[in-house]
Motif scaffolding. Structure first.
Motif, short mmCIF file in Angstrom:
data_model
loop_
_atom_site.label_atom_id
_atom_site.label_comp_id
_atom_site.label_asym_id
_atom_site.label_seq_id
_atom_site.Cartn_x
_atom_site.Cartn_y
_atom_site.Cartn_z
N GLU A 274 -4.59 0.75 5.36
CA GLU A 274 -3.17 0.82 5.71
C GLU A 274 -2.33 1.11 4.47
OE1 GLU A 274 -3.13 -2.42 9.39
OE2 GLU A 274 -2.96 -3.11 7.32
N THR A 275 -2.73 0.53 3.35
CA THR A 275 -2.01 0.75 2.10
C THR A 275 -2.05 2.22 1.70
OG1 THR A 275 -2.48 -1.49 1.31
CG2 THR A 275 -1.93 0.15 -0.36
N ARG A 276 -3.19 2.85 1.86
CA ARG A 276 -3.32 4.27 1.52
C ARG A 276 -2.32 5.11 2.31
NH1 ARG A 276 -7.69 5.39 -1.53
NH2 ARG A 276 -9.40 3.86 -1.56
N VAL A 277 -2.19 4.82 3.59
CA VAL A 277 -1.26 5.57 4.44
C VAL A 277 0.17 5.36 3.95
CG1 VAL A 277 -0.30 5.77 6.76
CG2 VAL A 277 -2.77 5.49 6.44
N LYS A 278 0.53 4.10 3.65
CA LYS A 278 1.89 3.79 3.22
C LYS A 278 2.22 4.42 1.87
CE LYS A 278 3.24 1.32 6.71
NZ LYS A 278 4.36 1.80 7.57
N VAL A 279 1.29 4.36 0.94
CA VAL A 279 1.52 4.94 -0.39
C VAL A 279 1.67 6.46 -0.27
CG1 VAL A 279 0.49 5.37 -2.65
CG2 VAL A 279 0.43 3.07 -1.66
N ASP A 280 0.84 7.08 0.54
CA ASP A 280 0.93 8.54 0.74
C ASP A 280 2.28 8.92 1.34
OD1 ASP A 280 -1.55 8.90 -0.29
OD2 ASP A 280 -2.58 9.07 1.65
N SER A 281 2.76 8.14 2.31
CA SER A 281 4.02 8.47 2.98
C SER A 281 5.23 8.21 2.10
CB SER A 281 4.15 7.67 4.28
OG SER A 281 4.25 6.28 4.00
N ALA A 282 5.08 7.35 1.07
CA ALA A 282 6.19 7.05 0.16
C ALA A 282 6.44 8.17 -0.83
CB ALA A 282 5.92 5.75 -0.58
N LYS A 283 5.50 9.14 -0.90
CA LYS A 283 5.64 10.30 -1.78
C LYS A 283 5.82 9.89 -3.25
CE LYS A 283 7.73 13.24 1.77
NZ LYS A 283 6.65 13.63 2.48
N PHE A 284 5.05 8.94 -3.69
CA PHE A 284 5.01 8.62 -5.12
C PHE A 284 4.43 9.81 -5.87
CE2 PHE A 284 4.71 4.13 -3.60
CZ PHE A 284 5.76 3.60 -4.34
N SER B 74 1.79 11.60 -8.03
CA SER B 74 0.35 11.34 -7.88
C SER B 74 -0.17 10.31 -8.88
CB SER B 74 -0.42 12.65 -8.03
OG SER B 74 -0.18 13.23 -9.30
N SER B 75 0.33 10.33 -10.10
CA SER B 75 -0.16 9.39 -11.10
C SER B 75 0.19 7.95 -10.73
CB SER B 75 0.41 9.72 -12.48
OG SER B 75 1.83 9.66 -12.46
N SER C 117 -2.30 4.90 -9.52
CA SER C 117 -2.26 3.61 -10.20
C SER C 117 -2.14 2.47 -9.19
CB SER C 117 -1.08 3.57 -11.18
OG SER C 117 -0.99 2.32 -11.81
N LEU C 118 -1.28 2.65 -8.20
CA LEU C 118 -1.11 1.62 -7.17
C LEU C 118 -2.38 1.41 -6.38
CD1 LEU C 118 2.43 2.05 -5.52
CD2 LEU C 118 1.50 0.02 -6.63
N LEU C 119 -2.99 2.49 -5.95
CA LEU C 119 -4.18 2.38 -5.11
C LEU C 119 -5.37 1.82 -5.89
CD1 LEU C 119 -3.90 5.67 -3.02
CD2 LEU C 119 -3.52 3.32 -2.24
#
Length: 257
Positions: free
Chosen positions: A163-173, A175-176, A180-182
Motif C-alpha cells: 500500500e505504501t508503494r502505491v501511495k508514494v507513487d501517487s504523491a509524485k515525489f 524519484s530519489s 529513499s522513503l521506500l
C-alpha cells in the motif's frame, strides 16, 4: 577449572538427585567452565518441585546457551542473570519459540568473557514483556539506521508495504526521495498481526527500545502533500544493545571455539 573426573562425578551425583538423564549433558558443559558455573547451574535446576519435565526442558536450554559460546571464552554467568533466566525458561515451550531464544542468547552473553558487558540485567524483564511480533519489529529496525512507517491518518494502522508503494507513487515525489522513503519503509506484512505494527512500536517505545527521529523529515516536510502520514523511527542506544545481546546471534548455534 574442574578436571574431567571431578566434573563427571558431580554430574553423576546431580543426575541421581534430580532423577533426570537430561540434566547430565548440561551439567557436564557447566563443569568444564568450573565450580562456580556448576553452582549456578545447580541453583537454576532446583528446587525439585518443578518436576522432571520442567527440569529436562531447562537443562536443554542451559546446554544450548553454553554451546553458543566458543569454549575458550566461557565463564561462569552472574547468578542474578542466570537464575532469573532459568526461572523464565522453566515455562517456555520447546521447539520454535522466539521468546525462549532471546533468553538463551542473553544467558550465552552472560557466559561469554568477550560479550558479558552486553548482558544487562534489565533485559530479563524486557524479554518477558515481548510478543513474538515485537521481536520482528526490532529486527526490522535494526537492519537500518532508521525506518519509516506510513498511515492514512491518526488512529489508522500502519500501511502495508504494498500500500505504501502505491501511495508514494501517487504523491509524485522526485524519484530519489521516493526511493529513499521506500527503502526505509517498514514491512508490516512480516508480522502475524500486521495491523498492530503501530501498537507494537508504541509498546517497544515504552520499554525504552525504540524512538521517533525527526532529522530525516527535513528533506520531505513542507515540500509535498502526499495524502498520508509518515514517521521516521529507530532503535535507541539501549534498544541496539538489547538487539545485539538478545536477538542478534552472530555465533553459530553450536561452536567449539
Amino acid at each position: 577449572m574442574l578436571n574431567e573426573n571431578s566434573a563427571n562425578e558431580i554430574v553423576t551425583t546431580l543426575a541421581k538427585e534430580v532423577y533426570s538423564d537430561a540434566v547430565a549433558p548440561a551439567m557436564r558443559e557447566f563443569g568444564k567452565i568450573g565450580a562456580d558455573a556448576i553452582k549456578v547451574a545447580r541453583l537454576a535446576l532446583f528446587p525439585l518441585q518443578y518436576g522432571a519435565m520442567f527440569q529436562d526442558r531447562l537443562a536443554r536450554r542451559l546446554q544450548e546457551a553454553v554451546e553458543r559460546v566458543p569454549e575458550a571464552r566461557r565463564i561462569a554467568p552472574r547468578e542474578s542473570i542466570a537464575l532469573s533466566v532459568g526461572e523464565r525458561l522453566r515455562y517456555e515451550n520447546e521447539g520454535l519459540n522466539p521468546v525462549a531464544d532471546l533468553y538463551v542468547n542473553l544467558l550465552a552473553r552472560a557466559m561469554d568473557r568477550e560479550r558479558v558487558g552486553e548482558a544487562h540485567p534489565a533485559f530479563v524483564s524486557i524479554i518477558a514483556q515481548l510478543a513474538p511480533d515485537e521481536i520482528l519489529v526490532l529486527r526490522q529496525l535494526a537492519e537500518q539506521e532508521y525506518r519509516a512507517f506510513f498511515r492514512l491518518g491518526s488512529g489508522k494502522p500502519a500501511l502495508l508495504l504494498s500500500e505504501t508503494r502505491v501511495k508514494v507513487d501517487s504523491a509524485k515525489f522526485p524519484s530519489s526521495l521516493a526511493e529513499s522513503l521506500l527503502h526505509a519503509a517498514v514491512i508490516p506484512e512480516e508480522l502475524a498481526e500486521p495491523t498492530l505494527f503501530f501498537t507494537f512500536f508504541g509498546h517497544l517505545q515504552s520499554l525504552g527500545l525504540t524512538e521517533y527521529t525527526n532529522q530525516e523529515r527535513e528533506q520531505f516536510d513542507g515540500k509535498f502533500s502526499p495524502g498520508f502520514e509518515y514517521y521516521f523511527i529507530k532503535l535507541t542506544g539501549f534498544g541496539r544493545l538489547f538487539h545485539g545481546a538478545c536477538i542478534l546471534n552472530s555465533e553459530s548455534s553450536s561452536v567449539s571455539g
